[in-house]
Motif scaffolding. Structure first.
Motif, PDB file in Angstrom:
ATOM      1  N   ARG A 119       5.303   8.921  -1.095  1.00 48.06           N
ATOM      2  CA  ARG A 119       3.988   8.561  -1.597  1.00 48.06           C
ATOM      3  C   ARG A 119       3.060   8.135  -0.487  1.00 48.06           C
ATOM      4  O   ARG A 119       1.899   7.860  -0.722  1.00 48.06           O
ATOM      5  CB  ARG A 119       4.147   7.412  -2.592  1.00 48.06           C
ATOM      6  CG  ARG A 119       4.785   7.850  -3.869  1.00 48.06           C
ATOM      7  CD  ARG A 119       4.136   7.127  -5.029  1.00 48.06           C
ATOM      8  NE  ARG A 119       4.445   5.705  -4.968  1.00 48.06           N
ATOM      9  CZ  ARG A 119       5.136   5.069  -5.881  1.00 48.06           C
ATOM     10  NH1 ARG A 119       5.595   5.702  -6.896  1.00 48.06           N
ATOM     11  NH2 ARG A 119       5.357   3.785  -5.779  1.00 48.06           N
ATOM     12  N   GLN A 120       3.580   8.058   0.742  1.00 47.68           N
ATOM     13  CA  GLN A 120       2.760   7.476   1.795  1.00 47.68           C
ATOM     14  C   GLN A 120       2.000   8.503   2.607  1.00 47.68           C
ATOM     15  O   GLN A 120       0.905   8.228   3.077  1.00 47.68           O
ATOM     16  CB  GLN A 120       3.641   6.674   2.737  1.00 47.68           C
ATOM     17  CG  GLN A 120       4.221   5.487   2.037  1.00 47.68           C
ATOM     18  CD  GLN A 120       4.892   4.554   3.008  1.00 47.68           C
ATOM     19  OE1 GLN A 120       4.333   4.214   4.029  1.00 47.68           O
ATOM     20  NE2 GLN A 120       6.091   4.180   2.696  1.00 47.68           N
ATOM     21  N   LYS A 133       0.469  11.272   1.907  1.00 50.12           N
ATOM     22  CA  LYS A 133      -0.821  11.765   1.431  1.00 50.12           C
ATOM     23  C   LYS A 133      -1.947  10.757   1.629  1.00 50.12           C
ATOM     24  O   LYS A 133      -3.008  11.138   2.136  1.00 50.12           O
ATOM     25  CB  LYS A 133      -0.706  12.206  -0.029  1.00 50.12           C
ATOM     26  CG  LYS A 133      -0.233  13.649  -0.107  1.00 50.12           C
ATOM     27  CD  LYS A 133      -0.047  14.102  -1.526  1.00 50.12           C
ATOM     28  CE  LYS A 133       1.049  15.142  -1.585  1.00 50.12           C
ATOM     29  NZ  LYS A 133       1.601  15.259  -2.928  1.00 50.12           N
ATOM     30  N   PRO A 134      -1.750   9.487   1.239  1.00 47.85           N
ATOM     31  CA  PRO A 134      -2.841   8.540   1.521  1.00 47.85           C
ATOM     32  C   PRO A 134      -3.176   8.444   3.009  1.00 47.85           C
ATOM     33  O   PRO A 134      -4.363   8.395   3.375  1.00 47.85           O
ATOM     34  CB  PRO A 134      -2.298   7.212   1.006  1.00 47.85           C
ATOM     35  CG  PRO A 134      -1.287   7.580  -0.013  1.00 47.85           C
ATOM     36  CD  PRO A 134      -0.695   8.875   0.425  1.00 47.85           C
ATOM     37  N   GLY A 140      -5.150  11.323   3.881  1.00 51.15           N
ATOM     38  CA  GLY A 140      -6.495  11.131   3.328  1.00 51.15           C
ATOM     39  C   GLY A 140      -7.343  10.265   4.233  1.00 51.15           C
ATOM     40  O   GLY A 140      -8.513  10.581   4.498  1.00 51.15           O
ATOM     41  N   ALA A 141      -6.747   9.176   4.712  1.00 55.80           N
ATOM     42  CA  ALA A 141      -7.502   8.279   5.596  1.00 55.80           C
ATOM     43  C   ALA A 141      -7.895   9.007   6.872  1.00 55.80           C
ATOM     44  O   ALA A 141      -9.037   8.895   7.336  1.00 55.80           O
ATOM     45  CB  ALA A 141      -6.660   7.051   5.922  1.00 55.80           C
ATOM     46  N   PHE A 169     -10.782   2.387   2.302  1.00 58.74           N
ATOM     47  CA  PHE A 169      -9.678   3.311   2.031  1.00 58.74           C
ATOM     48  C   PHE A 169      -8.542   3.091   3.037  1.00 58.74           C
ATOM     49  O   PHE A 169      -7.375   3.009   2.673  1.00 58.74           O
ATOM     50  CB  PHE A 169     -10.181   4.757   2.112  1.00 58.74           C
ATOM     51  CG  PHE A 169      -9.204   5.767   1.586  1.00 58.74           C
ATOM     52  CD1 PHE A 169      -9.183   6.086   0.249  1.00 58.74           C
ATOM     53  CD2 PHE A 169      -8.288   6.369   2.431  1.00 58.74           C
ATOM     54  CE1 PHE A 169      -8.276   7.002  -0.243  1.00 58.74           C
ATOM     55  CE2 PHE A 169      -7.377   7.279   1.946  1.00 58.74           C
ATOM     56  CZ  PHE A 169      -7.376   7.597   0.604  1.00 58.74           C
ATOM     57  N   THR A 170      -8.909   2.985   4.308  1.00 58.08           N
ATOM     58  CA  THR A 170      -7.888   2.830   5.340  1.00 58.08           C
ATOM     59  C   THR A 170      -7.113   1.529   5.148  1.00 58.08           C
ATOM     60  O   THR A 170      -5.897   1.477   5.365  1.00 58.08           O
ATOM     61  CB  THR A 170      -8.547   2.865   6.731  1.00 58.08           C
ATOM     62  OG1 THR A 170      -9.393   4.004   6.794  1.00 58.08           O
ATOM     63  CG2 THR A 170      -7.521   2.941   7.814  1.00 58.08           C
ATOM     64  N   VAL A 228      -4.638   1.963   2.526  1.00 54.76           N
ATOM     65  CA  VAL A 228      -3.507   2.712   3.067  1.00 54.76           C
ATOM     66  C   VAL A 228      -2.618   1.790   3.896  1.00 54.76           C
ATOM     67  O   VAL A 228      -1.390   1.832   3.805  1.00 54.76           O
ATOM     68  CB  VAL A 228      -4.011   3.897   3.925  1.00 54.76           C
ATOM     69  CG1 VAL A 228      -2.862   4.537   4.679  1.00 54.76           C
ATOM     70  CG2 VAL A 228      -4.686   4.922   3.049  1.00 54.76           C
ATOM     71  N   GLN A 264      -0.510  -0.084   1.663  1.00 52.09           N
ATOM     72  CA  GLN A 264       0.574   0.705   1.080  1.00 52.09           C
ATOM     73  C   GLN A 264       1.682   0.986   2.088  1.00 52.09           C
ATOM     74  O   GLN A 264       2.852   1.045   1.729  1.00 52.09           O
ATOM     75  CB  GLN A 264       0.073   2.020   0.494  1.00 52.09           C
ATOM     76  CG  GLN A 264       1.167   2.578  -0.382  1.00 52.09           C
ATOM     77  CD  GLN A 264       0.896   3.944  -0.905  1.00 52.09           C
ATOM     78  OE1 GLN A 264       0.251   4.745  -0.262  1.00 52.09           O
ATOM     79  NE2 GLN A 264       1.409   4.225  -2.074  1.00 52.09           N
ATOM     80  N   PHE A 285      -1.006   3.333  -5.501  1.00 51.25           N
ATOM     81  CA  PHE A 285      -2.163   3.292  -4.610  1.00 51.25           C
ATOM     82  C   PHE A 285      -3.429   2.701  -5.233  1.00 51.25           C
ATOM     83  O   PHE A 285      -4.061   1.852  -4.622  1.00 51.25           O
ATOM     84  CB  PHE A 285      -2.422   4.685  -4.035  1.00 51.25           C
ATOM     85  CG  PHE A 285      -3.395   4.665  -2.911  1.00 51.25           C
ATOM     86  CD1 PHE A 285      -3.071   4.037  -1.713  1.00 51.25           C
ATOM     87  CD2 PHE A 285      -4.638   5.228  -3.042  1.00 51.25           C
ATOM     88  CE1 PHE A 285      -3.963   3.978  -0.675  1.00 51.25           C
ATOM     89  CE2 PHE A 285      -5.541   5.181  -1.999  1.00 51.25           C
ATOM     90  CZ  PHE A 285      -5.205   4.549  -0.824  1.00 51.25           C
ATOM     91  N   LEU A 334      -6.460  -0.209  -3.648  1.00 49.48           N
ATOM     92  CA  LEU A 334      -7.876  -0.082  -3.297  1.00 49.48           C
ATOM     93  C   LEU A 334      -8.611  -1.347  -3.706  1.00 49.48           C
ATOM     94  O   LEU A 334      -9.461  -1.859  -2.987  1.00 49.48           O
ATOM     95  CB  LEU A 334      -8.489   1.120  -4.013  1.00 49.48           C
ATOM     96  CG  LEU A 334      -8.315   2.473  -3.330  1.00 49.48           C
ATOM     97  CD1 LEU A 334      -8.851   3.559  -4.225  1.00 49.48           C
ATOM     98  CD2 LEU A 334      -9.036   2.494  -2.001  1.00 49.48           C
TER      99      LEU A 334
END
Lengths: 321, 654
Positions: free
Chosen positions: B6-7, B9-10, B13-14, B134-135, B138, B141, B149, B153
């Motif tokens: 799960r990690q 992808k975030p 994304g960041a 967002f970062t 992350v 997470q 997630f 946020l």
């Protein structure tokens, strides 16, 4: 345990024991909490320093905003980190007996009065850390382990609770007293089975009439708890139902294990050898008894019996607990 | 190897969010490489591909370093940003444990920070805040891998909001220093705006760029639009293709005398990485550190303008240009050869006219009467030396620089001293704030001709071809088929008008943001302290004073927060305390309660051992049992239990 169970108190900590002193739960909240940057914290701070230098050099106000926002975030995160460990309450720990040299596992529940769900690591001073995610507000099962070195009663020191929640930049650590005792059996040391007659043969003659391993004596209807290796699979495959093969031991001669039957060995080693014998006899389903100094366990079989014997071994020479 | 966790992808994304804004100025090759690597990382995470080994990644990192340095002219900020963009995704590809992930996230923060060198508008700031949010989620997470997630946020938002007061205090009070600590890292991007030469085509490129070049606030009335010539540079040297500034033969302008026609104004100039400042034609005075007016009325600063600056200037449109008495020799120089038809025409026209003034009129008339066209997309001029001929006699369509170049050529060919001036013309007034926004699309070039009677005289040949360019807007001046863009939509439809209002509002917000926040400096700090009642005598006093206040304010903030965060005080259970006091008293006389004994068992035990205490103990214990087990006791009942316990005296041990 002296009166530290406060009836009706909802707080787990109330049930913890500390050195026989009676204390109220609040006392535990006064524990000091140590806060240190993790190595990522140091990296993050170094990054902020670099960005600050850049902002100063370019006289860039957006850079200042960015650095101070990130710095403020790191600062505030310390308070979150601190809170993650400051509102913890532990239940007394349960543990199953282990053999010396094995890992003693202490299971307990943790509760936090916070709604956050931080990852918390638990560690006895000499043990390894294990991490659990708390379920905000609800009790969470957790455990910590410790190597059981010697037989006897293992009483671990305080539990070190640590969290880097939420950003991983700072570590908050505190130790929580936790009531935990683990019974440690001697380490089994293989060797031949040496049995001695019971201290009073006549008294034991009737007792040992249980099941032996030597001679097949017939089939009996299967009872739950009969050892699997004694099930008569042949008759089961013929569709006749479940039967257990019965063997006859040496009637009238009950087996007793006694450390004194192993002369010339260190006392601890003798206990270890006896431990092995007990396990072996249990596996063979041969009834056995234990004669340990002035303590006597009459021959028998089964889990409970085994643990009783092992417990005697574990606590031999200790003050009776 | 990444497993579909799960990690990844975030984090990816960041990285994407943090890298995207850099795409406008890093090399397209690097951008394409980033896109490829992102796609690979996304696929590897989705389909659980094996990831490249560390050795391969090391090779990639080496290639990235070489590419970033060679594609961005060495150790420039662009090169660092490009390198960071590549490193972040390469680091993700080798993410195996917490350490790798943490480093990746910290690289993301660096990427966010890289943006500060490329503009500080409101939009950039808001985007930056969003990427930080967002970062940070992350980052949380990464440390709480099991967590979902979306709630993170929220937690990240809470952290940012709580950090806000600290940011404010530090921003206001952190001592600012004039100038940098050491040399600034070279910024490669020549920021949009024109270069120091005018040829056939480089201003037209700017005409579609709506970025603001500078904003002007007039102290008094805004002069009429056809007077809004913003002087940038003066070009002397013509090589047949391009006009250049040539070697500097300028000296500072002597101090002016005050004049009733003076116009005072303030300009906030966006950084353009060049040395000149823009002023309204013709500047008499400019006040900015290291900047001075030259005798061609242009302004020059020693250090290039790499950050936004604000300066005051005074201009007077009626000022006769300096050096009326003479002109430099090079104002007549032309290449030895080339453009024979133009030279011939210049000679003919000059011979026919009675003087300089009339000759200028004749040339303008020529532009007006021949089918010249004002366009952003002129047909390309062929290679060769006769560009002016090609333009004047064959193509006859071009943008302001075409007209200015050929006009100056015709002047010099006829023996009149002439030069080309580049700058901006026009500006749009913003209804929200009382200022004029001059955009890159307003870039313009015109001519100046020296006549014995008047000295230097401004002549804008473009106005002869497209008068609307000077009185209205570039778009009005352009042929219809070229204005079918978004811009013409904005200027001709009702919806466009409303949208333009919003653009104006946004520009106003940005100008306020620039003025009030982004240009906050030591001066503002000093007046801020004065407002607090802490006047300072000298500028040396400012930093230490600020440091002290900053430390105090931070301490106070931390205390306030700590109070807010303090652990909840556990509710005191007075009933239990009283009971424990009782047990302690009994223990002292040798009758401790055994762990398994409930209160009633204990009472029985006490009664057996000490019948003399039975009565008191019974009363006390049953009271306790009632309070404890029959619902919550009232405060006065609990109080009476406490006094009972207090009075209870078991005497000495039996």
């Amino acid at each position: 345990m002296k009166g530290s169970v406060v009836p009706g108190s909802s707080d787990f900590q109330a049930r913890s024991r500390t050195a026989g002193k009676q204390r109220l739960p609040s006392a535990f909240l006064r524990q000091s909490i140590l806060i240190l940057p993790t190595r990522y914290g140091f990296i993050f701070l170094a990054m902020l320093a670099a960005l600050l230098l850049g902002a100063v050099n370019h006289n860039n106000n957006l850079g200042y905003l960015l650095v101070f926002l990130l710095g403020g975030m790191a600062l505030v995160s310390i308070l979150h980190t601190r809170r993650a460990v400051s509102r913890l309450a532990l239940s007394p720990a349960r543990s199953k007996p282990v053999f010396a040299g094995q890992k003693a596992i202490f299971a307990f529940t943790v509760k936090t009065s916070d709604s956050a769900c931080p990852a918390i690591s638990f560690q006895f001073v000499e043990g390894e850390p294990t991490t659990f995610i708390l379920r905000g507000g609800n009790p969470t099962s957790a455990q910590a382990s410790l190597n059981a070195g010697q037989r006897g009663l293992l009483r671990p020191g305080p539990l070190v609770v640590a969290a880097t929640y939420p950003l991983g930049l700072f570590l908050a650590r505190r130790s929580l007293p936790v009531h935990a005792i683990c019974l440690v059996y001697p380490r089994p040391v293989p060797g031949p089975l040496v049995t001695v007659p019971g201290p009073d043969n006549r008294e034991n003659e009737g007792d040992a009439g249980g099941c032996g391993v030597e001679d097949f004596s017939g089939l009996e209807v299967y009872q739950p708890g009969d050892p699997l290796q004694h099930i008569s699979w042949k008759s089961y495959s013929r569709g006749q139902g479940l039967y257990t093969k019965k063997f006859e031991g040496t009637r009238g001669k009950s087996l007793y294990f006694n450390p004194d039957s192993l002369p010339g060995l260190d006392f601890e080693l003798r206990l270890s050898r006896i431990c092995y014998m007990i396990l072996k006899a249990d596996a063979m389903r041969a009834p056995y008894g234990l004669h340990l100094g002035n303590r006597l366990v009459k021959p028998g079989l089964g889990e409970k019996h085994k643990h009783q014997c092992l417990r005697e071994l574990a606590l031999a020479g200790h003050k009776k607990a | 190897m990444i497993y579909p966790d799960r990690q990844t992808k975030p984090i990816l994304g960041a990285i994407v969010l943090c890298t995207l804004p850099h795409f406008t100025y890093i090399s397209p090759i690097v951008a394409a490489a980033c896109l490829l690597l992102w796609g690979y990382a996304a696929a590897a995470s989705a389909y659980a591909w094996r990831l490249p080994g560390r050795r391969l990644l090391l090779v990639f990192a080496g290639i990235s370093f070489a590419a970033a340095m060679s594609l961005h002219e060495g150790f420039t900020i662009e090169a660092f940003v490009a390198l960071l963009s590549l490193m972040a995704v390469l680091k993700l590809l080798e993410s195996r444990d917490l350490r790798d992930r943490m480093i990746t996230v910290i690289l993301c923060y660096f990427l966010i920070a890289g943006r500060i060198f490329f503009g500080d508008s409101m939009g950039v700031t808001i985007y930056m805040l969003l990427t930080i949010l967002f970062t940070t989620a992350v980052l949380i997470q990464v440390n709480q891998p099991q967590a979902f997630f979306p709630p993170l946020l929220r937690l990240g938002g809470v952290l940012l909001l709580q950090a806000f007061p600290f940011m404010l205090v530090f921003f206001l009070l952190f001592p600012r220093f004039q100038g940098g600590l050491w040399g600034r890292t070279h910024l490669n991007t020549a920021q949009t705006g024109f270069s120091d030469q005018v040829g056939f085509g480089n201003i037209a490129e700017l005409a579609r760029n709506t970025e603001v070049a500078f904003r002007v606030e007039f102290a008094g009335e805004v002069p009429p639009r056809n007077q809004l010539y913003w002087r940038g540079i003066v070009l002397w040297d013509f090589d047949g293709r391009t006009w250049r500034r040539g070697a500097s033969r300028l000296s500072p302008l002597p101090p002016p005398e005050a004049d009733p026609g003076d116009i005072a104004y303030t300009i906030t100039l966006e950084p353009h990485n060049q040395h000149w400042l823009f002023t309204l034609d013709l500047a008499r005075e400019i006040s900015f550190r290291q900047a001075y007016l030259q005798n061609d009325h242009t302004s020059f600063r020693w250090r290039p303008i790499t950050s936004r600056i604000t300066y005051q200037a005074v201009s007077n449109p009626d000022t006769r240009l300096y050096s009326r008495k003479h002109f430099p020799k090079h104002a007549l120089e032309l290449p030895e050869q080339g453009n024979p038809r133009s030279r011939a025409m210049a000679e003919t026209l000059f011979r026919e006219s009675g003087g300089g003034q009339e000759y200028i009129g004749k040339v303008l008339e020529y532009f007006r009467e021949q089918p010249f066209e004002y366009t952003l997309q002129p047909p390309p001029l062929a290679e060769g030396d006769d560009l002016v001929d090609q333009f004047l006699f064959r193509n006859r369509s071009g943008f302001c620089e075409h007209y200015a170049s050929s006009f100056a050529f015709l002047m010099r060919a006829a023996g009149l001293p002439a030069r080309v001036v580049a700058g901006y013309q026009g500006g749009e007034s913003n209804p929200y704030g009382d200022y004029l926004a001059v955009r890159q699309s307003d870039a313009h070039a015109w001519c100046e001709v020296w006549l014995p009677a008047t000295g230097w005289l401004r002549v804008d040949p473009t106005s002869a071809v497209a008068p609307a360019r000077v009185t209205g807007d570039v778009l009005n001046a352009l042929p219809a088929e070229e204005t079918s863009s978004l811009l013409s939509f904005l200027y001709s439809t009702p919806l466009g008008q409303r949208l333009r209002g919003m653009i104006n509002l946004w520009d106003f917000v940005n100008s306020q943001w620039n003025r009030r926040v982004m240009s906050y400096s030591a001066n503002e700090q000093s007046s801020f302290l004065t407002a607090l009642g802490l006047g300072i005598r000298s500028s040396e006093e400012l930093p230490p004073l600020l440091a002290i206040i900053l430390a105090a304010a931070t301490l106070i903030l931390i205390l306030v927060f700590a109070l807010f965060f303090r652990p909840k005080e556990p509710v005191r259970d007075l009933t239990a305390e009283a009971w424990l006091d009782f047990c302690r008293k009994m223990e002292r006389i040798g009758l401790p309660r055994r762990p398994a004994q409930g209160p009633l068992d204990y009472l029985r035990h006490i009664c057996q051992q000490r019948p003399d205490l039975a009565q008191n103990a019974d009363k006390l214990v049953s009271f306790y049992v009632r309070l404890r087990y029959a619902g919550k006791g009232r405060p006065d009942e609990i109080q009476s239990l406490r006094s009972l316990v207090k009075k209870f005296n078991p005497g000495r041990s039996a």
